[in-house]
Enzyme design. Sequence first.
Site, short mmCIF file in Angstrom:
data_model
loop_
_atom_site.label_atom_id
_atom_site.label_comp_id
_atom_site.label_asym_id
_atom_site.label_seq_id
_atom_site.Cartn_x
_atom_site.Cartn_y
_atom_site.Cartn_z
N SER A 80 0.85 -1.20 0.00
CA SER A 80 0.00 0.00 0.00
C SER A 80 0.88 1.24 0.00
O SER A 80 2.08 1.16 -0.30
CB SER A 80 -0.93 -0.01 1.22
OG SER A 80 -1.89 1.01 1.12
N ASN A 81 0.32 2.39 0.32
CA ASN A 81 1.10 3.62 0.42
C ASN A 81 0.51 4.48 1.53
O ASN A 81 -0.47 4.10 2.16
CB ASN A 81 1.12 4.36 -0.92
CG ASN A 81 -0.29 4.72 -1.37
OD1 ASN A 81 -0.98 5.49 -0.73
ND2 ASN A 81 -0.73 4.12 -2.48
N ALA A 82 1.12 5.63 1.76
CA ALA A 82 0.80 6.41 2.96
C ALA A 82 -0.37 7.38 2.79
O ALA A 82 -0.68 8.16 3.67
CB ALA A 82 2.04 7.20 3.41
#
Length: 396
Positions: free
Chosen positions: A205-207
């Site tokens: 995923s990412n932030a």
Amino acid sequence: MNGRRIVLGVSGGIAAYKAAALASRLVQRGAEVEVILTEDAQRFVGAATFAALVRRPVHTSLWERVEEIPHIRLAREAEVLAIVPATANTIAQLAAGLAHDLLGNVALATRAPLMIAPAMNTVMLEHAATQANLATLRARGVTIVEPGVGFLAEREHGPGRLADEEQLIEAIESLLRRAQDLAGERVLITAGPTREAIDPVRFLSNAATGTQGIELAREALARGAEVDLVLGPTPLEPPPGARTIRVTSAREMEAAVRERAADATVTIATAAVADWRPAVAHARKVKKTESQPAIALEPNPDILAELGTRKNGTFLIGFAAETEALEANAREKLVRKNCDAIVVNDVSGERAFGAVDNALVLLWGAHGRRDLGSGSKRELAARLWDAILDLKRQRA
Ligand code: C5P
């Protein structure tokens, strides 16, 4: 302003006498003005002054005509709530969400945009408590008409003087204009990250948190649009009133967008969609004892590019989160994904994913550019909608 409903809150500072002149100007322009006086305001200017100017009873207590539930009626009817002057105490009350008087209750119960015009002694204005309260309100999207520098009642010269009447009228007009300028628009927004499963407990995923997309949805709703929000995994709450579809992976986001895209008049893709997903999502948790795993990846669908290939009248806006050569990279995406405009979002410094503040630039065509400046994601949402509407009208 003809026929528009303005609730004018007056709190207890000496500048309250100027609020009477403002009420008169608003009435002369055709507005229907309901006045709320705090208890302290009445020590400076009497209710009769306002009642005669606006030609209707003024409101001074939660306990008058209780059967009409006055705070809810005023809150619902207001198209703008303007507090002039806003004292340090009223600003603190608003920031804390206190509701011990009629004005505090209306401010909490209304969905109308709020404008405040602070006026007070310089030291009180510059006090860290007041500045922190103003910052809280600003981040919440409240319009603050900054006090000017000038002669104050205590015979000193300094910041804290109520803004000029022209500035106050201009701010109210701008909020009224904005009030329902997205009525009739059907807005589709993607927001948040996506999660691409490795196994039942692990993912790529990412932030991203979805903050900017959620704020764009909130602003669109406040301005009268219908909003579909396709939201990736985030602990943040979507705004009430949006039709929200929660999704996890890019492929789920793609399916939800396909379902809602057909009748959107404006589509904004703020989501930070994972470009890749594991080619295999294991059904069972991958054991540590097994040999060192290699994760083979395959590309995810580009949702925005897909929308760009079959635009049926929707005004399509992409986001470009960049850390280098910001505008050149964004213009390349604008063309490649066939968007009408693209928003450049610098995610290299402190303004990274999840931050409260942001700085945005809108790009379109070969050279079109509008710098939206920096500020809270809520403030920028308002400015971005202003810019999108201007651009859409130019194209029409
Ligand atoms: O190519 P890049 O990912 O930088 O483009 C960003 C823009 O494309 C954003 O508007 C994002 O929401 C959208 N996007 C998408 N689907 C993807 C990747 C990006 O809709 N798979």
